[in-house]
Design a protein around this motif. Structure first.
Motif, PDB file in Angstrom:
ATOM      1  N   VAL A  65      19.416   1.572  19.865  1.00 47.38           N
ATOM      2  CA  VAL A  65      18.617   1.055  18.742  1.00 47.38           C
ATOM      3  C   VAL A  65      19.531   0.544  17.636  1.00 47.38           C
ATOM      4  CG1 VAL A  65      17.020   1.720  16.891  1.00 47.38           C
ATOM      5  CG2 VAL A  65      16.594   2.480  19.237  1.00 47.38           C
ATOM      6  N   GLU A  69      20.011  -3.258  16.213  1.00 45.72           N
ATOM      7  CA  GLU A  69      19.775  -3.576  14.797  1.00 45.72           C
ATOM      8  C   GLU A  69      20.947  -4.358  14.212  1.00 45.72           C
ATOM      9  OE1 GLU A  69      19.048   0.104  12.767  1.00 45.72           O
ATOM     10  OE2 GLU A  69      16.976   0.271  13.490  1.00 45.72           O
ATOM     11  N   PRO A  84      16.348  -3.646  22.121  1.00 46.67           N
ATOM     12  CA  PRO A  84      16.766  -2.355  22.689  1.00 46.67           C
ATOM     13  C   PRO A  84      15.820  -1.915  23.806  1.00 46.67           C
ATOM     14  CG  PRO A  84      15.681  -2.008  20.579  1.00 46.67           C
ATOM     15  CD  PRO A  84      15.691  -3.498  20.819  1.00 46.67           C
ATOM     16  N   ASP A 261      12.832   9.632  16.255  1.00 49.09           N
ATOM     17  CA  ASP A 261      12.682   8.498  15.329  1.00 49.09           C
ATOM     18  C   ASP A 261      12.171   8.971  13.977  1.00 49.09           C
ATOM     19  OD1 ASP A 261      13.546   6.813  17.294  1.00 49.09           O
ATOM     20  OD2 ASP A 261      11.549   6.108  17.882  1.00 49.09           O
TER      21      ASP A 261
END
Length: 482
Positions: A65, A69, A84, A261
């Motif tokens: 991730v 980004e 991702p 997350d």
């Protein structure tokens, strides 16, 4: 993006990659290697082609991730999209996202293999492949998956491999799947970032938690990461910290993706001040603003130590890393100092009085901040009334006492762990507490490997008496952890 000058790995890597050569980069997390391969990768990818042109493989979901980004930020102006792909996320959602034709895929090996098998990822347009933290992918049982993926890639491609260490299986991948790679290595002395102040404290195991709480009271960190050795340790620490009034949450390999997350989002937003993590769960985390790292348990080896403390002192800012060591672990600490070429400064264990003083100092700062802010008018008449009955010094003293968070001594219970010794076998948060890893040989009574016929369903024994490793089960285990 705020970059002012290239880091050593970027300075050496970017020109080589732009020339189209294969490359092996030996560098740790925190040295700027994502931009080292990301900048030339985005430069070479075309935003006009609606097909996958580059693939980056990473060991963990969090790293996938974060790399995606970073690549999206670098490729923003060129309209380059990085997607991702990882386990734990709905695969149909990923398939829908793939139909939007991203130019770059950042994936964990297990889920990437799933998409390859489903034919939902087409590889004919791939011109670049990056293996990020290859040694960690080896530790997690992904080597056979990586080989299978590389075999499916177009022959005419550029391959970049980044790894903190170069064990034999990684060297074998480089030999078999790369063409005359250029090797760039960042020396050990450059790996422990100079703008991180490194201290250690010698503390008996039973006193470690109280010492940690005192340190938090004295430092009052904006954002801090505390490292524990095992998943159980992380759970117990985060629960104990919350009992003492600190905003803390834990992250480790057993949490589902939604929970991970959520915890990371709270930490980045400052909703919680302390993140408690295992090494594997925190690998690759790039969270700006981390001011303090506390090694509640000393790390297994120098690589883990460098990785842990690299969570702070990023982007040119200073950071503080403190390691709590039991008397029996001093030799292990010296070993880490020797292999990182960096001495840690010994500091005395803070007292309760120092912890109270730290909290008082914080209260005074908050009070002075409030004095300088607007909106005090409605309180001034109330203050004048109070001053008719109480002298000003007593009134301010009472306000300070009320606002000061005095150290909490609520009893907590942590499971004691055996101290680490130099050369002790490495356990990750995946392996500790879960029994033998699938496919691993079991020891017999005499300390040697179990012989043929001892138990059903065991892997075959080779002529030297050692069990052959069942790599298919290893791969399944790796995908399960992914």
């Amino acid at each position: 993006m705020g970059f002012e000058e290239a880091t050593p790995i970027q300075e050496e890597t970017i020109p080589v990659v732009l020339q189209g050569q294969d490359l092996i980069g030996q560098a740790q997390t925190g040295t700027g290697k994502t931009a080292a391969f990301g900048i030339p990768l985005v430069e070479k990818v075309s935003g006009e082609k609606e097909q996958i042109q580059a693939v980056v493989l990473t060991p963990t979901r969090e790293l996938a991730v974060q790399v995606a980004e970073e690549l999206n930020k670098i490729g923003n102006v060129k309209r380059i999209t990085a997607l991702p792909i990882y386990g734990g996320q709905d695969i149909t959602r990923q398939i829908r996202a793939l139909k939007k034709h991203p130019q770059i895929i950042v994936a964990t090996p297990g889920r990437f293999m799933d998409h390859m098998n489903r034919r939902t990822i087409r590889l004919q347009g791939v011109e670049m492949v990056v293996l990020d933290e290859a040694d960690e992918m080896l530790n997690m049982g992904f080597v056979d998956d990586i080989k299978a993926i590389l075999k499916e890639m177009p022959e005419e491609r550029q391959t970049l491999l980044f790894s903190a260490t170069m064990p034999r299986p990684i060297q074998e991948i480089a030999r078999n799947f790369m063409k005359d790679p250029v090797t760039i290595s960042i020396k050990a002395k450059e790996l422990t970032v100079p703008n991180i102040v490194q201290h250690y404290m010698e503390v008996p195991e039973k006193q470690k938690f109280d010492v940690l709480c005192r340190l938090l009271d004295i430092h009052s960190p904006d954002l801090a990461i505390i490292f524990g050795r095992t998943k159980r340790r992380v759970d117990e620490l985060s629960e104990a910290l919350n009992k003492r009034g600190y905003g803390a949450e834990g992250i480790h390999g057993d949490l589902n993706q939604a929970k991970r997350d959520s915890v990371l989002r709270k930490f980045k937003e400052g909703t919680i001040e302390v993140l408690v993590a295992t090494d594997v769960a925190a690998r690759g985390l790039d969270i700006s603003g981390v001011t303090h790292v506390y090694n509640f348990d000393i790390p297994q080896d120098s690589e883990s130590y460098v990785h842990r403390i690299g969570r702070t002192g990023r982007a040119g800012k200073t950071g503080l890393a403190i390691t709590l060591v039991t008397p029996r672990e001093i030799d292990h600490l010296r070993y880490i100092e020797k292999t990182t070429n960096r001495k840690m400064e010994r500091r005395p264990v803070p007292t309760l009085a120092e912890a109270i003083e730290g909290q008082q100092r914080l209260t005074v700062e908050k009070l002075m901040e409030t004095v300088g802010s607007d909106g005090l008018t409605m309180y001034k008449s109330l203050a004048e009334q109070l001053l008719d009955d109480v002298d000003s010094v007593s009134l301010v003293a009472a306000a300070l006492k009320m606002l000061t968070k005095e150290p909490d001594t609520t009893p907590v219970r942590l499971t004691e762990e055996a101290p680490l010794r130099v050369g002790k076998k490495k356990f990750t948060d995946q392996s500790r507490g879960r029994g033998p890893r699938p496919g691993a040989a079991k020891r017999g009574g005499g300390g040697g490997f179990a012989r043929a016929g001892q138990g059903k369903g065991r892997p075959p024994v080779n002529p030297r008496g050692r069990r052959e490793r069942d790599t298919s089960r290893d791969r399944a285990w790796g995908r399960d952890r992914d």
